[in-house]
Write a protein that holds these residues in place. Sequence first.
Motif, PDB file in Angstrom:
ATOM      1  N   LEU A   1     -97.358  76.647   4.430  1.00 42.73           N
ATOM      2  CA  LEU A   1     -98.579  77.517   5.082  1.00 42.73           C
ATOM      3  C   LEU A   1     -99.370  76.524   5.577  1.00 42.73           C
ATOM      4  O   LEU A   1     -99.855  77.123   6.803  1.00 42.73           O
ATOM      5  CB  LEU A   1     -98.895  78.261   3.883  1.00 42.73           C
ATOM      6  N   VAL A   2     -99.904  75.579   5.022  1.00 45.43           N
ATOM      7  CA  VAL A   2    -100.877  74.631   5.623  1.00 45.43           C
ATOM      8  C   VAL A   2    -100.462  74.096   6.860  1.00 45.43           C
ATOM      9  O   VAL A   2    -101.429  74.144   7.848  1.00 45.43           O
ATOM     10  CB  VAL A   2    -101.447  73.687   4.567  1.00 45.43           C
ATOM     11  N   GLU A   3     -99.555  73.454   6.921  1.00 46.34           N
ATOM     12  CA  GLU A   3     -98.835  72.769   7.994  1.00 46.34           C
ATOM     13  C   GLU A   3     -98.991  73.725   9.127  1.00 46.34           C
ATOM     14  O   GLU A   3     -98.983  73.407  10.276  1.00 46.34           O
ATOM     15  CB  GLU A   3     -97.413  72.178   7.859  1.00 46.34           C
ATOM     16  N   VAL A   4     -98.289  75.047   9.152  1.00 45.71           N
ATOM     17  CA  VAL A   4     -98.002  75.843  10.285  1.00 45.71           C
ATOM     18  C   VAL A   4     -99.301  76.429  10.559  1.00 45.71           C
ATOM     19  O   VAL A   4     -99.569  76.466  11.989  1.00 45.71           O
ATOM     20  CB  VAL A   4     -96.972  77.123   9.687  1.00 45.71           C
ATOM     21  N   VAL A   5    -100.273  76.772   9.919  1.00 46.95           N
ATOM     22  CA  VAL A   5    -101.484  77.078  10.303  1.00 46.95           C
ATOM     23  C   VAL A   5    -102.379  76.109  10.933  1.00 46.95           C
ATOM     24  O   VAL A   5    -102.926  76.464  12.124  1.00 46.95           O
ATOM     25  CB  VAL A   5    -102.195  77.833   8.913  1.00 46.95           C
ATOM     26  N   CYS A   6    -102.434  74.984  10.362  1.00 43.25           N
ATOM     27  CA  CYS A   6    -103.076  73.736  11.025  1.00 43.25           C
ATOM     28  C   CYS A   6    -102.422  73.680  12.641  1.00 43.25           C
ATOM     29  O   CYS A   6    -103.304  73.398  13.322  1.00 43.25           O
ATOM     30  CB  CYS A   6    -103.049  72.525  10.196  1.00 43.25           C
TER      31      CYS A   6
ATOM     32  N   GLY B   1    -100.645  75.441  14.200  1.00 49.26           N
ATOM     33  CA  GLY B   1    -100.821  76.579  15.170  1.00 49.26           C
ATOM     34  C   GLY B   1    -102.429  76.685  15.569  1.00 49.26           C
ATOM     35  O   GLY B   1    -102.628  77.346  16.762  1.00 49.26           O
ATOM     36  N   LEU B   2    -103.339  76.536  14.837  1.00 48.38           N
ATOM     37  CA  LEU B   2    -104.768  76.684  15.221  1.00 48.38           C
ATOM     38  C   LEU B   2    -105.283  75.140  15.827  1.00 48.38           C
ATOM     39  O   LEU B   2    -106.436  75.300  16.110  1.00 48.38           O
ATOM     40  CB  LEU B   2    -105.254  77.105  14.033  1.00 48.38           C
ATOM     41  N   GLY B   3    -104.420  74.242  15.970  1.00 51.46           N
ATOM     42  CA  GLY B   3    -104.940  72.664  16.595  1.00 51.46           C
ATOM     43  C   GLY B   3    -105.999  72.252  15.595  1.00 51.46           C
ATOM     44  O   GLY B   3    -106.713  71.635  15.967  1.00 51.46           O
ATOM     45  N   LEU B   4    -105.823  72.439  14.292  1.00 51.75           N
ATOM     46  CA  LEU B   4    -106.657  71.875  13.084  1.00 51.75           C
ATOM     47  C   LEU B   4    -105.872  70.555  12.830  1.00 51.75           C
ATOM     48  O   LEU B   4    -104.726  70.482  12.442  1.00 51.75           O
ATOM     49  CB  LEU B   4    -106.956  72.714  12.199  1.00 51.75           C
ATOM     50  N   PRO B   5    -106.588  69.870  12.178  1.00 53.73           N
ATOM     51  CA  PRO B   5    -106.111  68.301  11.551  1.00 53.73           C
ATOM     52  C   PRO B   5    -105.672  68.809  10.243  1.00 53.73           C
ATOM     53  O   PRO B   5    -106.117  69.604   9.671  1.00 53.73           O
ATOM     54  CB  PRO B   5    -107.199  67.507  11.481  1.00 53.73           C
ATOM     55  N   LEU B   6    -104.580  68.165   9.644  1.00 53.78           N
ATOM     56  CA  LEU B   6    -103.999  68.365   8.229  1.00 53.78           C
ATOM     57  C   LEU B   6    -105.011  67.993   7.291  1.00 53.78           C
ATOM     58  O   LEU B   6    -105.742  67.027   7.635  1.00 53.78           O
ATOM     59  CB  LEU B   6    -102.569  67.755   8.188  1.00 53.78           C
ATOM     60  N   PRO B   7    -105.132  68.578   6.115  1.00 52.43           N
ATOM     61  CA  PRO B   7    -106.165  68.079   5.236  1.00 52.43           C
ATOM     62  C   PRO B   7    -105.599  66.635   4.697  1.00 52.43           C
ATOM     63  O   PRO B   7    -104.239  66.495   4.632  1.00 52.43           O
ATOM     64  CB  PRO B   7    -105.999  69.129   3.922  1.00 52.43           C
ATOM     65  N   VAL B   8    -106.431  65.982   4.150  1.00 56.37           N
ATOM     66  CA  VAL B   8    -106.193  64.562   3.768  1.00 56.37           C
ATOM     67  C   VAL B   8    -106.582  64.452   2.331  1.00 56.37           C
ATOM     68  O   VAL B   8    -107.621  65.024   1.993  1.00 56.37           O
ATOM     69  CB  VAL B   8    -106.890  63.291   4.772  1.00 56.37           C
ATOM     70  N   GLY B   9    -105.862  63.678   1.506  1.00 56.13           N
ATOM     71  CA  GLY B   9    -106.355  63.357   0.230  1.00 56.13           C
ATOM     72  C   GLY B   9    -105.779  64.738  -0.577  1.00 56.13           C
ATOM     73  O   GLY B   9    -104.868  65.552  -0.352  1.00 56.13           O
ATOM     74  N   GLU B  10    -106.138  64.530  -1.979  1.00 54.25           N
ATOM     75  CA  GLU B  10    -105.693  65.778  -3.083  1.00 54.25           C
ATOM     76  C   GLU B  10    -106.989  66.139  -3.796  1.00 54.25           C
ATOM     77  O   GLU B  10    -107.846  65.414  -3.931  1.00 54.25           O
ATOM     78  CB  GLU B  10    -104.552  65.120  -3.941  1.00 54.25           C
ATOM     79  N   VAL B  11    -106.994  67.444  -4.136  1.00 52.42           N
ATOM     80  CA  VAL B  11    -107.864  68.036  -4.977  1.00 52.42           C
ATOM     81  C   VAL B  11    -107.404  68.975  -6.031  1.00 52.42           C
ATOM     82  O   VAL B  11    -106.467  69.769  -5.655  1.00 52.42           O
ATOM     83  CB  VAL B  11    -108.986  68.897  -4.039  1.00 52.42           C
ATOM     84  N   GLY B  12    -107.560  68.499  -7.291  1.00 52.71           N
ATOM     85  CA  GLY B  12    -106.905  69.114  -8.490  1.00 52.71           C
ATOM     86  C   GLY B  12    -107.314  70.466  -8.299  1.00 52.71           C
ATOM     87  O   GLY B  12    -108.434  70.896  -7.854  1.00 52.71           O
ATOM     88  N   VAL B  13    -106.830  71.295  -9.334  1.00 60.94           N
ATOM     89  CA  VAL B  13    -107.314  72.712  -9.191  1.00 60.94           C
ATOM     90  C   VAL B  13    -108.718  73.041 -10.131  1.00 60.94           C
ATOM     91  O   VAL B  13    -109.326  73.703  -9.567  1.00 60.94           O
ATOM     92  CB  VAL B  13    -106.161  73.698 -10.347  1.00 60.94           C
ATOM     93  N   GLU B  14    -108.970  72.134 -11.290  1.00 62.66           N
ATOM     94  CA  GLU B  14    -110.274  72.255 -11.783  1.00 62.66           C
ATOM     95  C   GLU B  14    -111.201  71.976 -10.765  1.00 62.66           C
ATOM     96  O   GLU B  14    -112.308  72.613 -10.949  1.00 62.66           O
ATOM     97  CB  GLU B  14    -110.233  71.503 -13.094  1.00 62.66           C
ATOM     98  N   ASP B  15    -110.890  70.603 -10.224  1.00 62.30           N
ATOM     99  CA  ASP B  15    -112.103  70.144  -9.299  1.00 62.30           C
ATOM    100  C   ASP B  15    -112.327  71.180  -8.102  1.00 62.30           C
ATOM    101  O   ASP B  15    -113.374  71.441  -7.546  1.00 62.30           O
ATOM    102  CB  ASP B  15    -111.675  68.853  -8.656  1.00 62.30           C
ATOM    103  N   ALA B  16    -111.089  71.791  -7.456  1.00 58.69           N
ATOM    104  CA  ALA B  16    -111.298  72.964  -6.500  1.00 58.69           C
ATOM    105  C   ALA B  16    -112.064  74.010  -7.153  1.00 58.69           C
ATOM    106  O   ALA B  16    -112.883  74.576  -6.374  1.00 58.69           O
ATOM    107  CB  ALA B  16    -109.947  73.443  -6.304  1.00 58.69           C
TER     108      ALA B  16
END
Length: 121
Positions: free
Chosen positions: A38-43, A45-60
């Motif tokens: 989902l993130v790869e296709v949307v980024c 298709g919209l010309g956006l960079p892919l997110p970098v790094g990781e965010v855990g559920v509790e941190d998010a």
Amino acid sequence: MSVDVLAGVLVDLALMGGVGVRGVLHAGHPVPVGARELVEVVCGGLGLPLPVGEVGVEDALRRLEAGGVPAGVVRRQLDLLTVDHFFNSDRLWGVVGTSPGPVFGEAFGEFAGWYREYLGL
């Protein structure tokens, strides 16, 4: 599944007048889409960079709540992204007898322009 396909399904069901339809029909594409795809296709298709790094559920959760999003809403949204959810739509497609259309990765490009405009990109 695109909005066009969903509209067609709703018209098909309305024209059937409920004949032969009982219970719940899940409207969705029968091929599930993972969060990574989902993130790869949307980024892409919209010309956006892919997110970098990781965010855990509790941190998010903490970050989103700090941004003003109500806790119940945040938890449900994160749950939809982080826990496997698949609602079988085979019954719907069998009832209406039409195709769900192309898979997400193939279909998004057709609608990417609308999303770019809506998001001001």
